[in-house]
Design a protein around this motif. Structure first.
Motif, PDB file in Angstrom:
ATOM      1  N   SER B 242       0.826  -1.200   0.000  1.00  0.00           N
ATOM      2  CA  SER B 242       0.000   0.000   0.000  1.00  0.00           C
ATOM      3  C   SER B 242       0.870   1.264   0.000  1.00  0.00           C
ATOM      4  O   SER B 242       0.605   2.216  -0.735  1.00  0.00           O
ATOM      5  N   ASP B 243       1.925   1.249   0.818  1.00  0.00           N
ATOM      6  CA  ASP B 243       2.859   2.391   0.846  1.00  0.00           C
ATOM      7  C   ASP B 243       3.579   2.546  -0.492  1.00  0.00           C
ATOM      8  O   ASP B 243       3.765   3.655  -0.990  1.00  0.00           O
ATOM      9  N   ALA B 244       3.968   1.401  -1.050  1.00  0.00           N
ATOM     10  CA  ALA B 244       4.695   1.430  -2.322  1.00  0.00           C
ATOM     11  C   ALA B 244       3.804   1.987  -3.426  1.00  0.00           C
ATOM     12  O   ALA B 244       4.234   2.811  -4.242  1.00  0.00           O
ATOM     13  N   ALA B 245       2.537   1.560  -3.430  1.00  0.00           N
ATOM     14  CA  ALA B 245       1.587   2.036  -4.448  1.00  0.00           C
ATOM     15  C   ALA B 245       1.447   3.548  -4.367  1.00  0.00           C
ATOM     16  O   ALA B 245       1.452   4.257  -5.370  1.00  0.00           O
ATOM     17  N   GLN B 246       1.350   4.032  -3.134  1.00  0.00           N
ATOM     18  CA  GLN B 246       1.208   5.461  -2.914  1.00  0.00           C
ATOM     19  C   GLN B 246       2.468   6.216  -3.382  1.00  0.00           C
ATOM     20  O   GLN B 246       2.388   7.210  -4.099  1.00  0.00           O
ATOM     21  N   ALA B 247       3.617   5.712  -2.987  1.00  0.00           N
ATOM     22  CA  ALA B 247       4.880   6.401  -3.286  1.00  0.00           C
ATOM     23  C   ALA B 247       5.163   6.463  -4.793  1.00  0.00           C
ATOM     24  O   ALA B 247       5.641   7.475  -5.299  1.00  0.00           O
ATOM     25  N   MET B 248       4.855   5.370  -5.504  1.00  0.00           N
ATOM     26  CA  MET B 248       5.188   5.332  -6.933  1.00  0.00           C
ATOM     27  C   MET B 248       4.228   6.151  -7.784  1.00  0.00           C
ATOM     28  O   MET B 248       4.586   6.574  -8.869  1.00  0.00           O
ATOM     29  N   GLY B 249       3.008   6.374  -7.294  1.00  0.00           N
ATOM     30  CA  GLY B 249       2.052   7.115  -8.096  1.00  0.00           C
ATOM     31  C   GLY B 249       1.642   6.315  -9.319  1.00  0.00           C
ATOM     32  O   GLY B 249       2.119   6.546 -10.418  1.00  0.00           O
ATOM     33  N   ILE B 250       0.776   5.330  -9.109  1.00  0.00           N
ATOM     34  CA  ILE B 250       0.483   4.377 -10.178  1.00  0.00           C
ATOM     35  C   ILE B 250      -0.908   4.559 -10.778  1.00  0.00           C
ATOM     36  O   ILE B 250      -1.259   3.886 -11.734  1.00  0.00           O
ATOM     37  N   THR B 251      -1.701   5.462 -10.216  1.00  0.00           N
ATOM     38  CA  THR B 251      -3.091   5.584 -10.680  1.00  0.00           C
ATOM     39  C   THR B 251      -3.203   6.520 -11.886  1.00  0.00           C
ATOM     40  O   THR B 251      -2.346   7.366 -12.124  1.00  0.00           O
TER      41      THR B 251
END
Lengths: 310, 317
Positions: B242-251
């Motif tokens: 969840s943190d990684a998804a947020q940090a990378m900006g994947i949306t």
């Protein structure tokens, strides 16, 4: 505490300090393959190839280029480019701090060094990945510098040689990093269209986004002996297929057998072999150095021309 | 727990279950309870709106992999006509994880290429969970070069966890197959439109994603590595996905802000799978519009524009 207890540790300390003082830091290095203890100056004379077992140790980018290119007329390209933390990325550590640490440790701004120079008199552009800089990972600086190298090669009609050593894309730059794969590949396609040779030399290790873009697009893909090269890392594959990987899997010799690389070249022969191939591809006289000097004087030092001779 | 709903959607699932129950009662006893049902449905809609208003990156990532999410062949059936699937790379095999063929979109001839996941267990295995092997990418390359010869625009649909990390894939040159596509797509003399319809997993996605115009469905993702993969490397624990998804900006939203995405296609309330025909209608409209723009350009400016676009990614002075 007895008198002996007091005196023994201090004796030990003295002895250790003495030994450290007598042997300059890093004068010896252990071969990661055969574990032979090697005298560093001797190892460097062999361009980091173990004199005992022939294992090719990693060679940092700057040293590789200064060994590969002629000593005269080397010129670094885009040295000023520095990474930008566009996403303010932070994992267990800030990306900015990771960058600062890597810059301090390697004295490089990022993981790619680009130089214009010549190889036995033949003008070329050569680039090398610095694996010690965050695993040679490709972010925006690496992509941009590579593209500039390819563009100079195309505009000045100089063959391009790349020494890859990289774990792949740089996660901290997320999609910026992924897009460098497309960016570098597009620049190489233009270079190819202009009829300028590109040789990709795969050194230990090359994986992921670098492997699946610029490193596999050479007119010739060349590997150093026993380098580990692939798309997915061995651990990821093992976890996916849940079986033991075959002996020698993803090594240079495995790639040669499976038709992925054209040849394996020992580091000590790299200059001679690549020089010869490039002179053949660009229809230059086969004799290096001496002939080349006359040749250069004859045609006012103009680099190789892709146009057919008239 | 209702498997058709993700964990953060469970309150919606509970309401829907109640509505279903009421409907059954209504049928049985012929008592007029339509008012009650209407009220509940209104409540369910509001709840869905509320939950979907600010989803986290990780929740969007889960939606992009929703088991009921429409796949490439679903869209082919929904919005294209005269689709003929073309098989094989002419060298080794046909890869079912990546499909392609000729079709028409509102009578316009197009080449459609996309990742394909399976719906049933057997089908998932046959489609290798949408993870192509080198022959998949080589088939795509063959079809794209064919499209160039016949002046057909190329429409690609991206939906893969990534290129397959297997022994056979490595033996047959997974890296080379991907790299080749990146190089070839950068110079194909025909418009290329890519749409991320689900998961845009790294190099395996980009290998059919070099384009003139990039669209993303609202709840799709595009990233250099999966959130789980990123977390296990940088946080040393896949639990931090969840943190990684947020940090990378994947949306889609974030990537539009960052300038990677040209068109964000909004999904029906609750996601594409809740209203397939509506999703198809919106996607088709968007594709036709993008085609109009790109087909009006001459080839030279199209190629120049594509090259400049590629060069602009992470450009530095």
């Amino acid at each position: 505490m007895s008198w002996l207890d007091k005196i023994v540790p201090s004796m030990g300390r003295t002895a250790r300090t003495d030994r450290r003082n007598n042997i300059p830091d890093g004068l010896w290095r252990k071969c990661p393959n055969c574990e032979a203890v090697l005298y560093r100056p001797e190892l460097e004379r062999h361009h980091n190839v173990c004199p005992k077992c022939d294992h090719h140790l990693r060679l940092n980018a700057r040293r590789r280029l200064s060994w590969f290119l002629d000593s005269d007329g080397r010129e670094e390209v885009a040295a000023q480019l520095e990474p930008v933390d566009r996403l303010k990325f932070r994992d267990s550590k800030k990306y900015k701090d990771r960058l600062a640490g890597a810059q301090k440790a390697t004295e490089e701004k990022d993981a790619l060094v680009v130089m214009k120079g010549s190889l036995d008199g033949l003008p070329v552009v050569a680039v090398a990945f610095e694996f010690e800089f965050m695993g040679g990972s490709m972010g925006s600086v690496v992509g941009e510098k590579f593209v500039r190298a390819a563009t100079i090669a195309r505009e000045e009609k100089r063959p391009l040689v790349c020494f890859a050593a990289s774990g792949g894309a740089r996660m901290q730059e997320a999609l910026f990093s992924l897009m460098q794969m497309a960016k570098t590949s597009a620049a190489l396609e233009r270079l190819s269209g202009a009829g300028i040779p590109y040789i990709s030399v795969l050194t230990d290790p090359v994986f992921g986004g670098v492997s699946a873009s610029l490193a596999m697009l050479g007119d010739l893909n060349v590997a150093e002996p026993n380098a580990l090269i692939g798309f997915a890392g061995p651990r990821v594959i093992e976890q996916t297929v849940r079986e033991k990987l075959p002996e020698g899997f993803q090594r240079s010799e495995f790639l040669l057998e499976h038709g992925t690389v054209d040849m394996i070249i020992h580091r000590s022969e790299m200059r001679i072999r690549l020089g010869r191939i490039l002179r053949t591809l660009t229809d230059r006289p086969s004799e290096p150095a001496v002939t080349m000097l006359e040749d250069v004087e004859g045609d006012d030092g103009a680099p190789y021309s892709a146009e057919p001779a008239r | 727990m209702n498997p058709n709903y993700l964990d953060f959607e469970q309150p919606i699932a509970e309401l829907q279950a109640k509505i279903e129950e009421l409907r059954l009662v209504g049928n049985d006893s012929k008592i007029n309870i339509s008012d009650e049902i209407a009220k509940l449905e209104d409540k369910s809609r509001k709840l869905t709106e509320q939950i979907f208003r600010d989803l986290t990156s990780w929740q969007v990532s889960q939606l992009s992999r929703h088991p009921q999410r429409p796949y490439t062949l679903d869209y082919l059936a929904e919005i294209f006509t005269e689709f003929d699937e073309l098989h094989g790379d002419r060298n080794f095999a046909d890869d079912a994880a990546l499909v392609g063929g000729v079709a028409r979109l509102d009578d316009r001839p197009v080449m459609v290429i996309g990742h394909q996941k399976g719906r049933t267990v057997k089908d998932k295995v046959r489609r290798n969970f949408g993870m192509p092997r080198p022959e998949g990418y080589r088939k795509a390359c063959r079809l794209m070069e064919m499209a160039e010869r016949f002046h057909m625009p190329i429409l690609t649909f991206i939906d893969t966890p990534g290129a397959y990390p297997g022994i056979d894939a490595e033996e047959r040159g997974q890296s080379e197959a991907i790299a080749r596509n990146l190089a070839v797509m950068s110079r194909l003399k025909t418009p290329i439109i890519s749409t991320v319809i689900g998961e845009g997993g790294s190099g395996g996605a980009l290998a059919i994603g070099v384009c003139d115009s990039l669209a993303m469905l609202q709840f799709s993702t595009y990233s250099v590595i999966s959130p789980e993969g990123c977390a296990s490397i940088l946080w040393k624990s896949a639990d931090r996905a969840s943190d990684a998804a947020q940090a990378m900006g994947i949306t889609a939203t974030r990537l539009k802000e960052l300038g990677f995405v040209d068109t964000l296609i909004e999904e029906p309330l609750g996601g594409a799978h809740r209203h397939m025909s509506e999703m198809g209608r919106r996607l088709k409209g968007s594709l036709l519009h993008q085609l109009d723009v790109l087909q009006a350009m001459d080839t030279q400016s199209l190629l120049e524009r594509r090259y400049e676009r590629l060069m602009s990614y992470g450009a530095l002075d």
